[in-house]
Design a protein around this motif. Sequence first.
Motif, mmCIF file in Angstrom:
data_model
loop_
_atom_site.group_PDB
_atom_site.id
_atom_site.type_symbol
_atom_site.label_atom_id
_atom_site.label_comp_id
_atom_site.label_asym_id
_atom_site.label_seq_id
_atom_site.Cartn_x
_atom_site.Cartn_y
_atom_site.Cartn_z
ATOM 1 N N GLY A 1 62.563 -19.370 -79.074
ATOM 2 C CA GLY A 1 62.656 -20.813 -79.018
ATOM 3 C C GLY A 1 63.455 -21.412 -80.161
ATOM 4 O O GLY A 1 64.375 -20.794 -80.709
ATOM 5 N N HIS A 2 63.089 -22.642 -80.554
ATOM 6 C CA HIS A 2 63.803 -23.389 -81.588
ATOM 7 C C HIS A 2 62.778 -24.089 -82.478
ATOM 8 O O HIS A 2 62.085 -25.000 -82.028
ATOM 9 N N THR B 1 65.299 -16.109 -77.789
ATOM 10 C CA THR B 1 64.619 -15.525 -76.637
ATOM 11 C C THR B 1 63.795 -16.606 -75.943
ATOM 12 O O THR B 1 63.526 -17.667 -76.503
ATOM 13 N N ASP B 2 63.413 -16.318 -74.713
ATOM 14 C CA ASP B 2 62.601 -17.248 -73.930
ATOM 15 C C ASP B 2 61.196 -17.308 -74.530
ATOM 16 O O ASP B 2 60.482 -16.306 -74.552
ATOM 17 N N ILE B 3 60.806 -18.467 -75.020
ATOM 18 C CA ILE B 3 59.489 -18.589 -75.654
ATOM 19 C C ILE B 3 58.372 -18.692 -74.623
ATOM 20 O O ILE B 3 57.210 -18.437 -74.920
ATOM 21 N N GLY B 4 58.732 -19.074 -73.391
ATOM 22 C CA GLY B 4 57.682 -19.267 -72.394
ATOM 23 C C GLY B 4 56.823 -20.459 -72.776
ATOM 24 O O GLY B 4 57.330 -21.548 -73.023
ATOM 25 N N GLU B 5 55.527 -20.255 -72.844
ATOM 26 C CA GLU B 5 54.613 -21.313 -73.264
ATOM 27 C C GLU B 5 54.514 -21.320 -74.784
ATOM 28 O O GLU B 5 54.208 -20.295 -75.399
ATOM 29 N N ASP B 6 54.782 -22.459 -75.391
ATOM 30 C CA ASP B 6 54.704 -22.580 -76.842
ATOM 31 C C ASP B 6 53.237 -22.755 -77.239
ATOM 32 O O ASP B 6 52.717 -23.870 -77.283
ATOM 33 N N LEU C 1 51.404 -12.533 -76.133
ATOM 34 C CA LEU C 1 51.696 -11.244 -75.491
ATOM 35 C C LEU C 1 52.868 -11.377 -74.523
ATOM 36 O O LEU C 1 53.740 -10.508 -74.457
ATOM 37 N N ARG C 2 52.920 -12.461 -73.770
ATOM 38 C CA ARG C 2 54.039 -12.675 -72.855
ATOM 39 C C ARG C 2 55.329 -12.934 -73.628
ATOM 40 O O ARG C 2 56.402 -12.458 -73.252
ATOM 41 N N MET C 3 55.232 -13.688 -74.727
ATOM 42 C CA MET C 3 56.409 -13.999 -75.530
ATOM 43 C C MET C 3 57.075 -12.740 -76.072
ATOM 44 O O MET C 3 58.299 -12.642 -76.144
ATOM 45 N N GLY C 4 56.266 -11.754 -76.450
ATOM 46 C CA GLY C 4 56.800 -10.538 -77.053
ATOM 47 C C GLY C 4 57.023 -9.403 -76.075
ATOM 48 O O GLY C 4 57.201 -8.260 -76.502
ATOM 49 N N VAL D 1 48.570 -25.081 -83.081
ATOM 50 C CA VAL D 1 48.715 -24.358 -81.814
ATOM 51 C C VAL D 1 50.170 -24.097 -81.459
ATOM 52 O O VAL D 1 50.494 -23.045 -80.910
ATOM 53 N N THR D 2 51.090 -25.000 -81.760
ATOM 54 C CA THR D 2 52.466 -24.849 -81.294
ATOM 55 C C THR D 2 53.452 -24.624 -82.436
ATOM 56 O O THR D 2 53.305 -25.174 -83.534
ATOM 57 N N ALA D 3 54.482 -23.839 -82.141
ATOM 58 C CA ALA D 3 55.571 -23.634 -83.094
ATOM 59 C C ALA D 3 56.335 -24.927 -83.313
ATOM 60 O O ALA D 3 56.839 -25.182 -84.415
ATOM 61 N N ALA D 4 56.431 -25.753 -82.282
ATOM 62 C CA ALA D 4 57.144 -27.025 -82.411
ATOM 63 C C ALA D 4 56.544 -27.878 -83.519
ATOM 64 O O ALA D 4 57.266 -28.493 -84.315
#
Length: 241
Positions: A10-11, A35-40, A48-51, A155-158
């Motif tokens: 993500g960003h 890479t596709d972050i999916g759900e942040d 697990l999905r992100m990696g 909870v979020t990287a954002a």
Amino acid sequence: MTTVGLLYPGHSAEDDYRRFEVLLDTDIRLPVLHTDIGEDAHRVDALLRMGSAERLQARVAELRLEGAESVVWACTSGSFVYGWEGAHEQIRSLALAAGLPASSTSFAFVHALRRLGLQRVAVAATYPQDVTALFSAFLKASGAEVVADRASGIVTAAEVGTWGRDEVLELARAGDHPEAEAVLLPDTALHTAAYLSELEHALGKPVLTANQVTVWEGLRLAERRAWGPGLGTLFARPDRP
């Protein structure tokens, strides 16, 4: 020219890597491929999905086009969440797909601690408590002693990416412990490159941050030594006789 390819989800704080490029030697390149972050979400199932191997391997062809000599999965939570053995398998599969030496930010922390000869650490994390506990367990599996870990519950990287100097310094101070030889800030979504010297001055000990150790690890894999002013103990030039 030394080129380290960084796979970044993500960003959030990817501009930290541009600062490292500027402060390190001029022939070091740190291209960031998102890479596709999916759900942040700093939640185990989302991490697990992100990696997953599919997401990490989706951009390996571009790493070769960038001329990368090594690759680092620039995500801590998306690696240690797999556990010690699972994180090793994640990196093995990435190395095979890319045809390059590979690592992740989680292992970067382990290798940086070993390089500096440090064992007792305090963790100052942005994550919720359950995710922070998984990072502490990962460090313990490496042989490190975690004397304290502090979770911030973000909870979020954002959200983490919006934190500035004051929040970063407060996080580090709150997570420090008198018995810790170093303080670790494990989130690559956290901007820290501009504050490394100030962090170490404030705490009076080495501070290792996610984006800092990620860069160092990629250079280590590429067999390139580098030093930079203001980038903390890990990048301090060795004393000359």
